[in-house]
Design a protein around this motif. Sequence first.
Motif, PDB file in Angstrom:
ATOM      1  N   MET A 167       0.825  -1.201   0.000  1.00 19.42           N
ATOM      2  CA  MET A 167       0.000   0.000   0.000  1.00 19.42           C
ATOM      3  C   MET A 167       0.866   1.260   0.000  1.00 19.42           C
ATOM      4  SD  MET A 167      -3.060  -1.071  -0.203  1.00 19.42           S
ATOM      5  CE  MET A 167      -3.858   0.494   0.059  1.00 19.42           C
ATOM      6  N   ALA A 168       1.939   1.246   0.795  1.00 18.09           N
ATOM      7  CA  ALA A 168       2.814   2.419   0.833  1.00 18.09           C
ATOM      8  C   ALA A 168       3.520   2.628  -0.503  1.00 18.09           C
ATOM      9  CB  ALA A 168       3.828   2.283   1.960  1.00 18.09           C
ATOM     10  N   MET A 169       3.966   1.539  -1.136  1.00 19.75           N
ATOM     11  CA  MET A 169       4.626   1.676  -2.430  1.00 19.75           C
ATOM     12  C   MET A 169       3.664   2.211  -3.488  1.00 19.75           C
ATOM     13  SD  MET A 169       7.857   1.102  -2.364  1.00 19.75           S
ATOM     14  CE  MET A 169       8.241   0.825  -4.104  1.00 19.75           C
ATOM     15  N   LEU A 170       2.413   1.762  -3.454  1.00 20.28           N
ATOM     16  CA  LEU A 170       1.422   2.312  -4.384  1.00 20.28           C
ATOM     17  C   LEU A 170       1.263   3.813  -4.169  1.00 20.28           C
ATOM     18  CD1 LEU A 170      -1.384  -0.430  -4.289  1.00 20.28           C
ATOM     19  CD2 LEU A 170       0.168   0.074  -6.189  1.00 20.28           C
ATOM     20  N   ASP A 171       1.228   4.213  -2.900  1.00 17.44           N
ATOM     21  CA  ASP A 171       1.096   5.633  -2.573  1.00 17.44           C
ATOM     22  C   ASP A 171       2.313   6.412  -3.078  1.00 17.44           C
ATOM     23  OD1 ASP A 171       0.246   8.017  -1.506  1.00 17.44           O
ATOM     24  OD2 ASP A 171      -0.113   7.236   0.499  1.00 17.44           O
ATOM     25  N   ILE A 172       3.498   5.880  -2.844  1.00 15.88           N
ATOM     26  CA  ILE A 172       4.727   6.550  -3.301  1.00 15.88           C
ATOM     27  C   ILE A 172       4.729   6.682  -4.821  1.00 15.88           C
ATOM     28  CG2 ILE A 172       7.238   6.257  -3.517  1.00 15.88           C
ATOM     29  CD1 ILE A 172       7.110   4.919  -0.703  1.00 15.88           C
ATOM     30  N   MET A 173       4.351   5.607  -5.512  1.00 12.38           N
ATOM     31  CA  MET A 173       4.348   5.654  -6.974  1.00 12.38           C
ATOM     32  C   MET A 173       3.337   6.668  -7.498  1.00 12.38           C
ATOM     33  SD  MET A 173       4.984   1.714  -8.257  1.00 12.38           S
ATOM     34  CE  MET A 173       3.670   0.959  -7.296  1.00 12.38           C
ATOM     35  N   GLN A 174       2.156   6.730  -6.875  1.00 13.24           N
ATOM     36  CA  GLN A 174       1.152   7.700  -7.303  1.00 13.24           C
ATOM     37  C   GLN A 174       1.648   9.128  -7.102  1.00 13.24           C
ATOM     38  OE1 GLN A 174      -2.459   6.766  -5.186  1.00 13.24           O
ATOM     39  NE2 GLN A 174      -3.104   5.240  -6.683  1.00 13.24           N
ATOM     40  N   ARG A 175       2.250   9.381  -5.946  1.00  9.59           N
ATOM     41  CA  ARG A 175       2.735  10.728  -5.658  1.00  9.59           C
ATOM     42  C   ARG A 175       3.876  11.134  -6.594  1.00  9.59           C
ATOM     43  NH1 ARG A 175       1.729  12.279   0.211  1.00  9.59           N
ATOM     44  NH2 ARG A 175       0.297  10.696   1.023  1.00  9.59           N
ATOM     45  N   ALA A 176       4.723  10.148  -6.945  1.00  7.66           N
ATOM     46  CA  ALA A 176       5.890  10.442  -7.785  1.00  7.66           C
ATOM     47  C   ALA A 176       5.584  10.318  -9.271  1.00  7.66           C
ATOM     48  CB  ALA A 176       7.040   9.504  -7.419  1.00  7.66           C
ATOM     49  N   GLY A 177       4.428   9.754  -9.614  1.00  4.22           N
ATOM     50  CA  GLY A 177       4.072   9.595 -11.013  1.00  4.22           C
ATOM     51  C   GLY A 177       4.916   8.574 -11.751  1.00  4.22           C
ATOM     52  N   VAL A 178       5.219   7.434 -11.080  1.00  3.74           N
ATOM     53  CA  VAL A 178       6.036   6.397 -11.696  1.00  3.74           C
ATOM     54  C   VAL A 178       5.328   5.048 -11.577  1.00  3.74           C
ATOM     55  CG1 VAL A 178       8.158   7.634 -11.154  1.00  3.74           C
ATOM     56  CG2 VAL A 178       7.334   5.855  -9.588  1.00  3.74           C
ATOM     57  N   GLU A 179       5.854   4.071 -12.312  1.00  2.00           N
ATOM     58  CA  GLU A 179       5.290   2.720 -12.281  1.00  2.00           C
ATOM     59  C   GLU A 179       6.406   1.694 -12.137  1.00  2.00           C
ATOM     60  OE1 GLU A 179       2.908  -0.450 -15.177  1.00  2.00           O
ATOM     61  OE2 GLU A 179       3.179   1.649 -15.805  1.00  2.00           O
ATOM     62  N   LEU A 180       6.317   0.883 -11.071  1.00  3.24           N
ATOM     63  CA  LEU A 180       7.177  -0.288 -10.896  1.00  3.24           C
ATOM     64  C   LEU A 180       6.279  -1.514 -10.845  1.00  3.24           C
ATOM     65  CD1 LEU A 180       8.600   2.202  -9.146  1.00  3.24           C
ATOM     66  CD2 LEU A 180      10.178   0.383  -8.506  1.00  3.24           C
ATOM     67  N   THR A 181       6.830  -2.688 -11.136  1.00  4.50           N
ATOM     68  CA  THR A 181       6.052  -3.920 -11.141  1.00  4.50           C
ATOM     69  C   THR A 181       6.179  -4.633  -9.804  1.00  4.50           C
ATOM     70  OG1 THR A 181       6.280  -4.186 -13.533  1.00  4.50           O
ATOM     71  CG2 THR A 181       5.773  -6.168 -12.245  1.00  4.50           C
ATOM     72  N   HIS A 182       5.033  -4.960  -9.215  1.00  2.00           N
ATOM     73  CA  HIS A 182       4.990  -5.581  -7.896  1.00  2.00           C
ATOM     74  C   HIS A 182       5.229  -7.085  -7.991  1.00  2.00           C
ATOM     75  CE1 HIS A 182       2.469  -6.907  -4.213  1.00  2.00           C
ATOM     76  NE2 HIS A 182       3.677  -6.570  -3.811  1.00  2.00           N
ATOM     77  N   VAL A 183       6.081  -7.598  -7.073  1.00  2.00           N
ATOM     78  CA  VAL A 183       6.312  -9.042  -6.951  1.00  2.00           C
ATOM     79  C   VAL A 183       6.073  -9.426  -5.488  1.00  2.00           C
ATOM     80  CG1 VAL A 183       7.922 -10.948  -7.298  1.00  2.00           C
ATOM     81  CG2 VAL A 183       8.062  -8.913  -8.771  1.00  2.00           C
ATOM     82  N   PRO A 184       5.009 -10.183  -5.190  1.00  2.00           N
ATOM     83  CA  PRO A 184       4.692 -10.506  -3.798  1.00  2.00           C
ATOM     84  C   PRO A 184       5.477 -11.709  -3.279  1.00  2.00           C
ATOM     85  CG  PRO A 184       2.985 -11.360  -5.243  1.00  2.00           C
ATOM     86  CD  PRO A 184       3.961 -10.628  -6.129  1.00  2.00           C
TER      87      PRO A 184
END
Length: 324
Positions: A167-184
């Motif tokens: 959830m925090a990484m999604l928030d960081i990406m939204q704020r920074a306007g970037v996209e990384l691929t999630h691996v759980p």
Amino acid sequence: MADAPATRRALLAAPMLLAAPALAQGAFPDRPIRLFIPWPPGASADVFLRAIADAAGRRLGQPVVPENRPGASGTLGAAALKDARPDGYTLAQLFGGVHRFVLANERASFNSLTDFTWIVQLSGSVHGIVVNADSPWRTLDDVLAAARAAPGRLTYGTLGPTSVQHMAMLDIMQRAGVELTHVPYRGGGELTTALLSKQVDVVADASGWAPLVADGRFRLLVVWGATRMPRFPDVPTLREAGIDLVVDSPYGIGGPRGMDPAVVRRLHDAFRDALEEDAVRAVMERFNLPRLYLDTAAFEAAQPASYEFERAGLRRAGLLPAGR
């Protein structure tokens, strides 16, 4: 002749008086207590909870036996409480993630606001973003710049969908306007292995990475707390890195709903006092875990606000089901 209604009331009350002799006689605890830890062995929360369980058990006069139940973003411990007897012999780590799980899953097996007794809040997790020591990225800005240059190519590992890390990484990406691929992954050990073997580029996790950062195998880019970590004073917070976000993820010990208040007090006092033991303090210092103690009333009272906080986060991330 005895009054007939009074006699009937006395007869009906008799089984209730006999139903809980252990609680009424103050015998708790008279056998070992189980503590479900919803993370794999070796995670920072696991190490802390094992240390404090040992210390609390000595105060209670009975062992508090840890049992790992990793998976489902750290909510299998809470799920185990749902159908457990409320006698104080079954406990689990409880944290805001149980609210997030319920909100994100329409078929969740428990209600996080009504199915638990929130006994005592103890600590929280210090999270951060780490990369391998030989990575070209030395700051969070370096990672974000690389992600902007190649959207979706960089990968990051967390403890799974809707975990606090995700959830925090999604928030960081939204704020920074970037996209990384999630691996759980299922736990901190798997995350460490994945980063060391370069299966992922970046890991977002609680402070289980601290020993590897200290050993020079990982590089810590940023921490998510309100202040810098004393152990790594040169590493900035998210706010200092330009992302206005603080994540401390408080957690504590809970049991099933309907527990006897006297048993709750006994457990609360044992875990509260265990926070002061040298062995527990040493673990907290090793992983930079904060002391976030709340008593039973305050821990319980904090949950509705925690529930709404998690709802808002899921809504921002587009992960809140319709009708929630």
